[in-house]
Design an enzyme around this catalytic site. Sequence first.
Site, PDB file in Angstrom:
ATOM      1  N   ARG A   1      25.972  -1.967   9.644  1.00  0.00           N
ATOM      2  CA  ARG A   1      26.784  -3.186   9.725  1.00  0.00           C
ATOM      3  C   ARG A   1      27.004  -3.757  11.120  1.00  0.00           C
ATOM      4  O   ARG A   1      27.654  -4.784  11.258  1.00  0.00           O
ATOM      5  CB  ARG A   1      28.157  -3.015   9.040  1.00  0.00           C
ATOM      6  CG  ARG A   1      28.061  -2.728   7.578  1.00  0.00           C
ATOM      7  CD  ARG A   1      29.345  -2.967   6.835  1.00  0.00           C
ATOM      8  NE  ARG A   1      30.503  -2.345   7.448  1.00  0.00           N
ATOM      9  CZ  ARG A   1      31.752  -2.594   7.087  1.00  0.00           C
ATOM     10  NH1 ARG A   1      32.005  -3.462   6.143  1.00  0.00           N
ATOM     11  NH2 ARG A   1      32.753  -1.980   7.670  1.00  0.00           N
ATOM     12  N   ASP A   2      26.493  -3.121  12.156  1.00  0.00           N
ATOM     13  CA  ASP A   2      26.619  -3.698  13.498  1.00  0.00           C
ATOM     14  C   ASP A   2      25.363  -3.407  14.314  1.00  0.00           C
ATOM     15  O   ASP A   2      25.429  -3.042  15.483  1.00  0.00           O
ATOM     16  CB  ASP A   2      27.859  -3.167  14.213  1.00  0.00           C
ATOM     17  CG  ASP A   2      28.232  -3.993  15.438  1.00  0.00           C
ATOM     18  OD1 ASP A   2      27.837  -5.180  15.509  1.00  0.00           O
ATOM     19  OD2 ASP A   2      28.915  -3.460  16.330  1.00  0.00           O
ATOM     20  N   LEU A   3      24.220  -3.586  13.669  1.00  0.00           N
ATOM     21  CA  LEU A   3      22.952  -3.350  14.346  1.00  0.00           C
ATOM     22  C   LEU A   3      22.713  -4.476  15.342  1.00  0.00           C
ATOM     23  O   LEU A   3      22.779  -5.656  14.996  1.00  0.00           O
ATOM     24  CB  LEU A   3      21.821  -3.298  13.316  1.00  0.00           C
ATOM     25  CG  LEU A   3      20.456  -2.893  13.837  1.00  0.00           C
ATOM     26  CD1 LEU A   3      20.503  -1.492  14.432  1.00  0.00           C
ATOM     27  CD2 LEU A   3      19.438  -2.966  12.727  1.00  0.00           C
TER      28      LEU A   3
END
Length: 169
Positions: A24-26
């Site tokens: 979710r925060d690549l």
Amino acid sequence: KAAELGRQIADALQYCHDRGIIHRDLKPQNVMIRKDDQRAILMDFGIGKWTDGSATQALTMSGMRVGTPRYMAPEQAKAEGPITPAADVYALATIVFEAVTGHAAYEGLDYEKGFQWLLDPTRRHPTAVRDFIPQLSREFEALIEIGREKDSEKRWTIEEFRGRLDAIL
């Protein structure tokens, strides 16, 4: 080099997704390159989420927008409904877009204007790979652009993304 980097990140995402974890925060800041063998390593799972919802602790509230806007999938920007592994594929395709073109996907747009583009399903992205690298192979262009598809149902799965990268490599 961009394809090889994308393949290494895709391998790591596949490993996570197979174990029920969505990053979710690549983003580039969460991908480190090992000094000894130049392999990409995923970092910072601080807002990661279990796909089955059985997380021992919820780190974010429902309806909250989480992630880094520049790499956020449209469904994350909406802050409603479930986030699936397709959000990580979107972020990975955005990273590969940037690695290939040398430009940000929403370059020159402030967050508000970027979110407007991102959340409007009738508008394509403001730029495409072909705008910067017209000689790029159609296969590599499709890998990136379908990975960045606004409709998560039309995006590659991580397995398809990896397979296409293998063919390109």
